[in-house]
Every structure is written in structure tokens, then in C-alpha cells.
Design an enzyme around this catalytic site. Structure first.
Site, PDB file in Angstrom:
ATOM      1  N   ALA A 136       0.826  -1.213   0.000  1.00 51.47           N
ATOM      2  CA  ALA A 136       0.000   0.000   0.000  1.00 51.47           C
ATOM      3  C   ALA A 136       0.865   1.270   0.000  1.00 51.47           C
ATOM      4  O   ALA A 136       2.106   1.205  -0.013  1.00 51.47           O
ATOM      5  CB  ALA A 136      -0.956  -0.038   1.181  1.00 51.47           C
ATOM      6  N   HIS A 137       0.195   2.414   0.062  1.00 52.40           N
ATOM      7  CA  HIS A 137       0.818   3.727  -0.110  1.00 52.40           C
ATOM      8  C   HIS A 137       2.011   4.004   0.819  1.00 52.40           C
ATOM      9  O   HIS A 137       2.029   3.598   1.973  1.00 52.40           O
ATOM     10  CB  HIS A 137      -0.233   4.828   0.102  1.00 52.40           C
ATOM     11  CG  HIS A 137      -0.767   4.839   1.513  1.00 52.40           C
ATOM     12  ND1 HIS A 137      -0.165   5.538   2.519  1.00 52.40           N
ATOM     13  CD2 HIS A 137      -1.802   4.178   2.071  1.00 52.40           C
ATOM     14  CE1 HIS A 137      -0.841   5.336   3.636  1.00 52.40           C
ATOM     15  NE2 HIS A 137      -1.832   4.507   3.391  1.00 52.40           N
ATOM     16  N   ASP A 138       2.982   4.685   0.288  1.00 53.81           N
ATOM     17  CA  ASP A 138       4.126   5.216   1.047  1.00 53.81           C
ATOM     18  C   ASP A 138       5.045   4.145   1.644  1.00 53.81           C
ATOM     19  O   ASP A 138       5.806   4.436   2.557  1.00 53.81           O
ATOM     20  CB  ASP A 138       3.660   6.171   2.161  1.00 53.81           C
ATOM     21  CG  ASP A 138       2.869   7.346   1.601  1.00 53.81           C
ATOM     22  OD1 ASP A 138       3.455   8.063   0.762  1.00 53.81           O
ATOM     23  OD2 ASP A 138       1.686   7.519   1.958  1.00 53.81           O
TER      24      ASP A 138
END
Ligand code: UDP
Length: 219
Positions: A136-138
């Protein structure tokens, strides 16, 4: 021109990576072979299995490779050998995987079918993401990290070099500027639920994930 693509490792994972490589637009026009130091058979699933020396000796204008072996140390060694012989390391990304915005992936990666890499992700060299995993993000992922199938890696997680994450593990999200960290060379067992940082070299299992072999005081 003659172009040859080698899937290094003719065992279980290699047989799964071969059809993914063959389906890539970037590899149109290539001939595909398996490469293995200890060929299990002369031919597997209709592809020739060559020893490394036989692959080196193939007369081709372009020669590329992906290492389809889960062990990070073996991946490193084989890639070093190939670099030494000017064999180009590729990245194999399934047409049935999903990459959203600002995803950087280093060479040597295998992104299997049904993997999702969402947005703003940095991934190092030779990452393996087996089927149905997501990042997922980051997230920031180091070099030679390996995901077995269906790993759920939530946002703001940092995974350091050579870590191995077992099938179905769930990694809790970190915070912006304070990621959850899985240390270098750590192993996360199948189905583990990781809720806090994992030290380098640790083996953790269970829900919530705890170091294997941990003894209770007074126990
Ligand atoms: N192998 C190799 N060179 C090495 C180590 C392994 O060619 O230095 C080959 C080995 O002969 C086997 C495959 O890689 O065919 C590894 O298979 P394994 O089932 O251990 O790994 P997986 O496919 O599960 O990643």
C-alpha cells in the site's frame, strides 16, 4: 536478431514465472528457456532447460534473465554471475498486476499476477511479490525482499534488505514519518499479524507476531 530470455530456476517458482515473462509485451520476439545449475529435466513445460554455461554459450544478439528463486542470497549470487557475463537483468511484471501512481521498482523484480502496488511506493532491487500480495501507499522496500503469496503490506511500512514475508502475513500500517519497520533479513512467518517493528534478523510468528523461541520469564 536472435533474442533469448532465461528464467533462472527451473523449480516451482520458475514454472510460475515463465508464463508471466512470456506474456509481457516488452519480451515479444524472445525465445524463452529455463536456466538451472542442476537441471531437473532436459525440458519442462515445453521449454529447454540449460545449465548456466550452456546459456552463456548460446549465440544470441540479446540475452536477458530473471532469477526466479525465492532465496535472497542465491538471487544475489546468480545476478552477480550474470552481470559478470554481461547478461541483462530484467524485471518481470504480470500484465494482470496493478501499479498505481509513483511506483518505483528496481531491476530483477518479479511482480506476479494479481499483485497490487498502490501509490507512492519505492522498491529496491530484485523484489519478489508472489500472487495476490499487495503493497500500500508510502511503503519503502529494500533490496532482495521476498513476499510469499497473499502478503498484505499496509501503508507507511518500511521493509529492509533481504527480509522474507511468509504467505498471508498481515503488516499493520505505520504513520507518516514514523513507519512500521521490518528489519534487515527478518523473517515473518505464514499468517503472522505484525503490529510493531520487527528487529533485524528476527523470526516472528503468530497474532500478534512475536519472536520465535521467545521464553516467558519465570516460565
Ligand atoms: N538453483 C540453481 N542455482 C543455485 C541454487 C538453486 O540453479 O545456486 C536451482 C535449483 O537447482 C532448483 C531451483 O533453483 O531447481 C530452486 O528451487 P527451489 O524449489 O529450492 O526454490 P523455489 O522455486 O521455491 O524458489
Amino acid at each position: 536478431t536472435c533474442k533469448v530470455f532465461g528464467v533462472f530456476g527451473a523449480s516451482g517458482f520458475g514454472r510460475e514465472v515463465m508464463p508471466v515473462a512470456r506474456g509481457m509485451d516488452d519480451l515479444e520476439g524472445f525465445d524463452f528457456v529455463f536456466v538451472d545449475d542442476n537441471p531437473p529435466a532436459a525440458e519442462i513445460n515445453g521449454y529447454k532447460v540449460l545449465t548456466y554455461q550452456e546459456f552463456v554459450d548460446v549465440n544470441a544478439d540479446v540475452k536477458s534473465i530473471i532469477v526466479a528463486i525465492a532465496d535472497a542470497g542465491i538471487r544475489r549470487n546468480i545476478e552477480a554471475r550474470c552481470a559478470n557475463d554481461d547478461i541483462k537483468l530484467c524485471t518481470v511484471v504480470s500484465e494482470k498486476s496493478l501499479k498505481m501512481d509513483q511506483v518505483k521498482i528496481g531491476d530483477g523484480a518479479v511482480i506476479c499476477p494479481f499483485v497490487t502496488l498502490t501509490s507512492n511506493i519505492k522498491i529496491g532491487k530484485s523484489f519478489h511479490a508472489n500472487i495476490y500480495s499487495y503493497v500500500a501507499h508510502d511503503c519503502v522496500i529494500g533490496d532482495y525482499v521476498t513476499f510469499a503469496p497473499a502478503v498484505k503490506c499496509n501503508g507507511n511500512v518500511k521493509i529492509e534488505n533481504n527480509a522474507y514475508i511468509g504467505t498471508g502475513a498481515i503488516i499493520k500500517q505505520g504513520k507518516p514519518g514514523k513507519p512500521l519497520i521490518i528489519g534487515e533479513g527478518a523473517v515473518v512467518g505464514m499468517g503472522a499479524v505484525v503490529t510493531k517493528n520487527v528487529p533485524a534478523g528476527a523470526v516472528v510468528v503468530g497474532n500478534p507476531a512475536k519472536p520465535l523461541g521467545h521464553k516467558r520469564l519465570g516460565g
